[in-house]
Design an enzyme around this catalytic site. Structure first.
Site, mmCIF file in Angstrom:
data_model
loop_
_atom_site.group_PDB
_atom_site.id
_atom_site.type_symbol
_atom_site.label_atom_id
_atom_site.label_comp_id
_atom_site.label_asym_id
_atom_site.label_seq_id
_atom_site.Cartn_x
_atom_site.Cartn_y
_atom_site.Cartn_z
ATOM 1 C CE LYS A 53 -3.879 -0.085 2.297
ATOM 2 N NZ LYS A 53 -4.715 -0.281 3.494
ATOM 3 N NE ARG A 61 -6.322 4.635 5.087
ATOM 4 C CZ ARG A 61 -7.508 4.265 4.639
ATOM 5 N NH1 ARG A 61 -7.696 3.046 4.185
ATOM 6 N NH2 ARG A 61 -8.520 5.134 4.661
ATOM 7 N N GLY A 70 -7.990 -7.458 5.197
ATOM 8 C CA GLY A 70 -8.793 -7.603 6.404
ATOM 9 C C GLY A 70 -8.090 -8.272 7.560
ATOM 10 C CG MET A 103 -2.239 -7.355 10.012
ATOM 11 S SD MET A 103 -0.561 -6.994 9.543
ATOM 12 C CE MET A 103 -0.805 -6.397 7.903
ATOM 13 N NE ARG A 158 -5.693 -4.430 -3.661
ATOM 14 C CZ ARG A 158 -6.227 -4.868 -2.541
ATOM 15 N NH1 ARG A 158 -5.489 -5.049 -1.482
ATOM 16 N NH2 ARG A 158 -7.518 -5.106 -2.472
ATOM 17 C CG HIS A 209 -5.200 -35.426 5.321
ATOM 18 N ND1 HIS A 209 -6.379 -35.964 4.866
ATOM 19 C CD2 HIS A 209 -4.261 -36.381 5.174
ATOM 20 C CE1 HIS A 209 -6.158 -37.211 4.485
ATOM 21 N NE2 HIS A 209 -4.878 -37.488 4.666
ATOM 22 C CB SER A 254 13.911 -40.386 -19.416
ATOM 23 O OG SER A 254 12.703 -39.766 -19.075
ATOM 24 C CB CYS A 280 9.249 -39.263 -18.305
ATOM 25 S SG CYS A 280 10.045 -40.647 -17.486
ATOM 26 C CE1 TYR A 302 11.741 -36.084 -22.513
ATOM 27 C CE2 TYR A 302 13.856 -36.044 -23.642
ATOM 28 C CZ TYR A 302 12.860 -36.739 -22.956
ATOM 29 O OH TYR A 302 13.014 -38.075 -22.711
#
Lengths: 900, 900
Positions: free
Chosen positions: B23, B93, B102, B104, B339, B457, B772, B840, B860
């Site tokens: 801010k 602020r 929201g 702080m 922002r 979880h 690979s 892969c 790749y």
């Protein structure tokens, strides 16, 4: 400088066994010492390699050299090659860098033909002897060089005896033998596709080719495979061309084999046997029984004295007991071979100690000459020579895993398991074993197979389990349907008691008395010397106060691994531990853990007290919790019995256990919820264990008993995990300090058994005060081999096919696991000066792994208590090998030694 | 240079968001641009860090600086701080480097007291307004700074309204409000333990302390944890002290929020809402309904034009769509915040394309500004804004795993499984989930929990499975007994159909129409750009001809992993494959393999044809054989059915299968008899597969179809294993050549998924033409984590406790696995020039892992087909990040690009 293809015995450099072969090097050495070796020369292994490199052709110029050498030999002996006039006869003997007894070919009496046989008759004064020698040459030459079926010759011999109406070969007279030679030549030319070569040099050329060819004969190849002889060790055979001498020239002749010291006991007295007026072949043929060498003293006292003197000379020269072949030809003494004597472990130990006191060599050499692996013989039950003599031997095979065992023979896997359940000691007898037989290994006290070599499935699995094993007892024919096993005259019926000797490979009928292993006075002397040389510390893995006491008596300098879970499996605690796992919540879990803490603290007190100030590394709980759960039915029973409750409660308990077991079940338990992962998710368990260690140390310090405890966290893969446990440790330490006003010094460290731990060791060493390599799990993770699965499914085949040279679970895989260890130790020590680094995997008791650990600069190895002596010797050998490394730079700085 | 603790908006360096907070940086930037920001200053995050470092005390000298700054503010505004004479009021602020909406505290109207309130009355021309502002200050200050219970103030307010006989707050007149302020001060002093501070500077000091304190308030800490905001990203909050402006000063006043472009669609038109004559608070209080921003054009056309112009200016300046707060005070326009706008993936893609064509930035920036992870939204079903508007929202939580799903709510794990079995789509609704709930995850189309954050979880497991998931829907109260879930007014009964939006976190009643994912024109444009920038190749994992075609259409440049075993699991072959496993001997096995070869060759023909000359990496059989065995009863049935045989034969078949299954069973199948180990013990299987590849390539070449096949060996841990398979390959190649007079170029390579392979890569590269990385297995082995067990037992707890920052199965663990990969690639390329190296594992589709692969110089990545677009963008970002890396040196040479 390029080696010549041919060296006379007085020319070759005896130290170059790889070039001259073992036998050739010995003959050269003895010749140079001035000992009576019949004149001759060596064709080198290099020539053999050229032979194969050029597609099995004798290398260019070799035969020219041979002809020249034969001319020199004529000069030296004063005899004539291939001639009637005092003919020169020779033997053509194979001899690789490594002794492969009986595996390659030897041809005697080369140089005989229709003309020289008459010369031999004259020079030997016996026509019979000459024609008999000739007969033997045709037969052996036909068989070895042209592959003529031996039975054809044998049949002709039988026929000749029938015609002469005699029973023994030796009863045939020269006339009959002469006729037999003609008959033999006939057989030869019909089956070899050419006439028997009359030209002596042609005989020699064909014999050389045959000996070279035998290097890759099936028998020899299989032998080398079975015994792990690689091209690096021995590549190709040399050929020794030796002037023939005869031990069968009458009463003043003899032939024999002698050890300079007793190879079974190490006793300092010549040991061996001989035959008067005979050739070595006669022993093999079984027609004559050799006499012990002591008889020679009576029969030919001068020769006996000469022999004893020669033995002393050779020992003084080689500074090793020797195994000698000699021949006495009409009162002339000849040496045909000398080599380092193969002795059993007891003899090796005794001769090491004796020869030091005799001033033959120093203590370093006394240690270095021992096979650390071979010492295992001294740590298993053995069969005494006396008992073996008294027993009836049924068969013999390859000694694949040491120790002796007596049990009932069982020919079937299923029956082996049930017999074992019925309490019988079982010897599993099979043609060969396969992965599905592994359960029967567990049920057996020993294993015997009729096929396979040292790396066969049976051998590998048995060694892994430490059970006595004999493989490749090829005289045995097993008939599983008839439940019988036939070996020559003997039969073993299923259920018969037999004894196997995994040290010698002998199978005996009935029980045979075994000697319990014990550390002899000589062995103690050796261990004392080993201790003075080694740099590595040697600790033991021990989980109980009893084991700790035994380890200390065995010479352990500490306990490198004390597995706390083993304590939970004790009868009086497993119930509590299961209750802990079944607890509904943390509060209940803590309640039960408080009870376990008391038991565990008492264990620690006893173990620490037993070690009296030597370090004890206590590993926190490692296995997954489900490993502790009994089968649900048993658990229900126990609940019902212990708490005297009704059937309904019993069923409830069973169901609860089933549910919990299902919750905890894992697909790959090796890599599952175990070790520090349990410590993270159930921190109260580790907290209890850490507190028990602190309380035990404090209790002992109050009694003024020295106690040095180390707390070790298993399965760590990241610094975060270690910090998590360290926080518990710090809290417990602070609480203990507040309570007792004492702060015992208990170090905090980690296993390195997860690959990621090895890769991030620098970070771990910021928290860990010591590392201990758990090479069992580290090997599993590095190879992605689950050990149990690998050993039962594919590892034996890998070894047999040469995909790995040895099981990585037996000896550290240096390219993979070793690399991780070295990286880890380096990074750990860079991050923390004085970080202690050890190993507690099974490799800690394996000599080649100990050599590696020494080189990698570890501080100590920890081994099973019964392997402590082996570890001590191996550690000393590693240190001495480093000291005397060529170039002078030891692989390791003596940091371990300096620290102590 | 050490930063100052305070910067005026025209002094601070807007690029230093870490110091000034988001801010503060925005306010500084706008001030420097000359935009109408109310005067003010920033107290830095550094001051906040000092505050905590000194034990929650304002750093020494800070308040002196604040007092000096307030004096400067007086000068700039011409107002007087704390005075009756044209008083200066300010807002205090919070503002961290990362927006935490929201979380702080903010305090408005600081500077009011009994004296200045009179000044405000005069300057604003409204006594009512002045006393109402004062009332609000006392209440907010009491609550935020001293934690006075808000309900006490609310009760006093209600009482005042009763006393005045009015219904709305706004109906209270200045006299009543003055009385209420007195009452509020009374409450304040009773509950705060001190009188309300009359001194303005004391108010400010206490407010600063409170804002700093709120950084470690529980709400803020939990938010940061849930959103993975670490100290590296944002450490401490800054404080913005801003001169108050009022949007509630009468008809010429307003306040609002606006996006410069539509954050839901990307449309180029300002989007937002405002309130006339109101303060921001009024929106929150719900007493007023905001109007769409388009209304402002009618209501205050000049101001609307000013706003549009400002938006253009800001966009042109920041070159990013902005999210703006504005206030209009009596016709004066003020900006209070700007922002970067948070937009959904579709809007990000559209604005990227649009802003390039508008010349706002170039294609590189267009790619770099995209969150590759966020793009996943475009690849899952989504809920359109229109459908969402029409639906009834029941609750909202944290969007934890993207995608939308509709199903019946089920509150119990067991019932979830059975409902799914009954064919119902299930949304599992739980307070939180635990390892034992994992089976229900498999049965559900989506997961919703009332507790937990992004790393709970449920979130971890759902993301792992790619299922939509919302967690922490904290308004919901779940009553499992009553089978109902209550959220405010709404109730969800078990069995009700609900829809969850894993992109937004919204829970809706009933089914809500979802939009199938599709690649829009704009997205295609982006992917085209990405292709032009990236260095890494992007291939797909595909096992069937259909998948190959889809992958090619999706832009895959080849197939990096074609798993041959998937082909065996097809309906028409699994029977044959099982027969092969059950075969009594090699001959029978070969017979069946010949049949399988035909099927497999046809598959290869189709896949190679679909890829039309692009490389296809075919992996030989990987899983252990036991994985293919059906349960014995099924097998018996099949045998009976197929062969029309009797019950006895059926039972025999069952028994045989049981025996074979027991033979093959393993303790840790992950590390067991699989991959190349099967290829070693049953070489005929690999031989069949290799031959099928050769025959397929030859068949295509005869039809002039380009085919580039690569044969890849899985689970390799040593060069010996690879040589063993290479020998089969060479033999098959020679046979094929002899038969067809053609030798297709089929390269031969290895997976690197065993730790030992990574450690001995130099040796492997002598035989392998490509590597690979199989990072799934490599991660398991490096951590000793069995993935299934880890994810269901302890990994979620590890993430929650911060022991790992993310699942190593999602993003490559750079310290461990990444280290092995880098070592392996280096050693491999040193041994073989031009060695192709790819990945892969599933990580091939993960943006941060792709970044790592680029840095490690891989050629790749190969990803699941649906993640190809993400991989393309991530690969481009990696290349661009390397190009513009600070210091100029790219982490990787552009070898991949050069080669193509």
């Amino acid at each position: 400088m390029k080696a010549r293809p041919i060296y006379f015995f007085d020319e070759g450099d005896p130290s170059d066994r790889r070039l001259l072969g073992g036998k050739g090097a010995g003959l050269c050495e003895m010749t140079k010492m001035g000992l009576p070796v019949p004149p001759g020369f060596v064709i080198t292994t290099e020539a053999c390699r050229s032979y194969y490199a050029s597609g099995q052709k004798l290398p260019h110029g070799l035969m020219a050299g041979v002809r020249k050498s034969m001319a020199r030999l004529e000069e030296r002996t004063g005899k004539t090659w291939g001639s009637r006039n005092n003919p020169l006869l020779i033997s053509v003997r194979s001899g690789a860098a490594i002794s492969m007894p009986g595996m390659m070919d030897t041809i005697l009496n080369v140089g005989l033909n229709d003309s020289s046989v008459e010369g031999l008759a004259i020079s030997s004064g016996s026509r019979r002897f000459a024609w008999d020698s000739y007969r033997r040459l045709v037969q052996l030459f036909g068989k070895v060089v042209f592959g003529v079926d031996d039975s054809l010759f044998e049949a002709a011999l039988e026929e000749a005896k029938r015609a002469s109406k005699v029973e023994l070969d030796s009863q045939l007279d020269d006339i009959a033998l002469r006729r037999l030679v003609a008959r033999y030549k006939d057989i030869f030319s019909r089956h070899a596709g050419r006439a028997f070569p009359a030209d002596a040099t042609e005989q020699l050329e064909l014999a050389i080719d045959a000996v070279f060819r035998s290097w890759r004969g099936e028998r020899a190849v299989v032998y080398r495979e079975k015994n792990g002889i690689t091209d690096e060790v021995a590549d190709g055979t040399a050929i020794n061309v030796v002037t023939m001498v005869f031990g069968n020239r009458g009463p003043g002749s003899a032939t024999g084999v002698v050890f300079t010291r007793n190879p079974g006991t190490g006793e300092r007295r010549i040991f061996g046997e001989y035959l008067a007026n005979a050739q070595g072949e006669d022993v093999v043929a079984g027609s004559r029984t050799p006499k012990p060498i002591s008889e020679l003293r009576k029969e030919m006292p001068k020769m006996h004295a000469r022999l004893e003197e020669t033995c002393k000379l050779l020992e003084a020269h080689f500074r090793e007991p020797q195994d000698i072949e000699f021949t006495i030809e009409s009162g002339s003494f000849y040496l045909l071979q000398t080599r380092g004597a193969k002795m059993n472990a007891a003899a090796m130990v005794k001769t090491s100690v004796d020869m030091v006191s005799e001033g033959m060599f120093d203590r370093k050499r006394a240690i270095m000459r021992l096979g650390a692996d071979q010492l295992e013989q001294l740590l298993h039950p053995t069969i005494s020579a006396a008992a073996a003599r008294g027993a009836r031997q049924l068969a013999a095979g390859i000694a694949a895993s040491p120790g002796a065992a007596t049990g009932v023979a069982v020919l079937d896997v299923g029956r082996a398991v049930s017999a074992a359940k019925a309490g019988k000691p079982v010897i599993l007898v099979r043609e060969e074993t396969r992965p599905e037989d592994v359960p029967a290994f567990f049920s057996s006290v020993g294993i015997l197979t009729s096929k396979g070599g040292k790396t066969s499935h049976a051998a590998v699995v048995a060694r892994g389990m430490g059970k006595p094993c004999i493989v490749g007892a090829s005289s045995m024919r097993i008939d599983p349907a008839a439940r019988v096993c036939i070996s020559g005259e003997a039969r073993i019926r299923e259920g018969d008691t037999i004894t196997i000797d995994g040290n010698s490979g002998a199978v005996y009928a009935g029980p045979v008395e075994t000697i319990a292993p014990r550390v002899t006075r000589d062995f103690k002397t050796i261990l004392g010397w080993a201790r003075s040389f080694k740099a590595l510390g040697v600790r033991a893995n021990a989980d109980t106060p009893e084991a700790a006491r035994a380890a200390r008596e065995g010479g352990a300098e500490g306990i490198g691994l004390c597995r706390t879970e083993r304590m939970f499996n004790e009868r009086d605690r497993i119930g509590l531990f299961v209750d802990m796992i079944m607890a509904e919540n943390e509060a209940r879990r803590r309640e039960i853990l408080a009870k376990l803490e008391v038991l565990q603290r008492n264990d620690f007190v006893k173990i620490l007290r037993a070690m009296d100030g030597r370090p004890v590394t206590i590993r926190l709980l490692d296995p997954p919790l489900h490993e502790f759960l009994p089968n649900p039915a048993e658990f229900g029973e126990r609940m019902a019995r212990l708490r005297k409750i009704k059937a309904k409660r019993k069923m409830e308990a069973e169901r609860a256990l089933q549910r919990r077991a299902a919750d905890l079940a894992e697909v790959n338990p090796m890599m599952g919820h175990r070790g520090v992962r349990v410590g993270v998710t159930f921190p109260e368990i580790y907290e209890m264990q850490i507190r028990a260690v602190f309380e035990a140390a404090i209790a002992l310090s109050k009694k003024r008993v020295r106690a040095v405890a180390q707390i070790m966290v298993p399965q760590v893969g990241s610094a975060a995990e270690l910090l998590h446990v360290r926080a518990i440790y710090d809290r417990v330490a602070a609480e203990a300090e507040a309570k007792h006003k004492a702060r015992p010094r208990i170090s905090f460290g980690t296993m390195i058994e997860v690959v990621r731990a090895a890769l991030t060791s620098g970070e771990l060493a910021r928290t860990a005060e010591f590392f201990s390599f758990g090479t069992n799990d580290l090997t599993q993770a590095t190879f992605s081999f689950s050990r149990e699965d690998a050993e039962s499914k594919f590892l034996p085949e890998y070894i047999e096919k040469g995909l790995v040279s040895a099981s990585p679970f037996q000896s550290i895989d240096e390219a993979g696991v070793g690399e991780l260890m070295a990286t880890s130790a380096r990074a750990g020590r860079a991050a923390r000066k004085g970080l202690e680094v050890g190993i507690c995997g099974e490799h800690g008791g394996d000599p080649s792994s100990i050599m590696f650990c020494h080189g990698a600069g570890l501080d100590y190895v920890s081994a099973s208590p019964h392997r402590i002596p082996i570890a001590l010797v191996a550690a000393a050998q590693a240190a001495l090998a480093g000291d005397s490394a060529p170039g002078g730079a030891p692989r390791r700085k003596k940091r371990g030694a300096a620290r102590r």
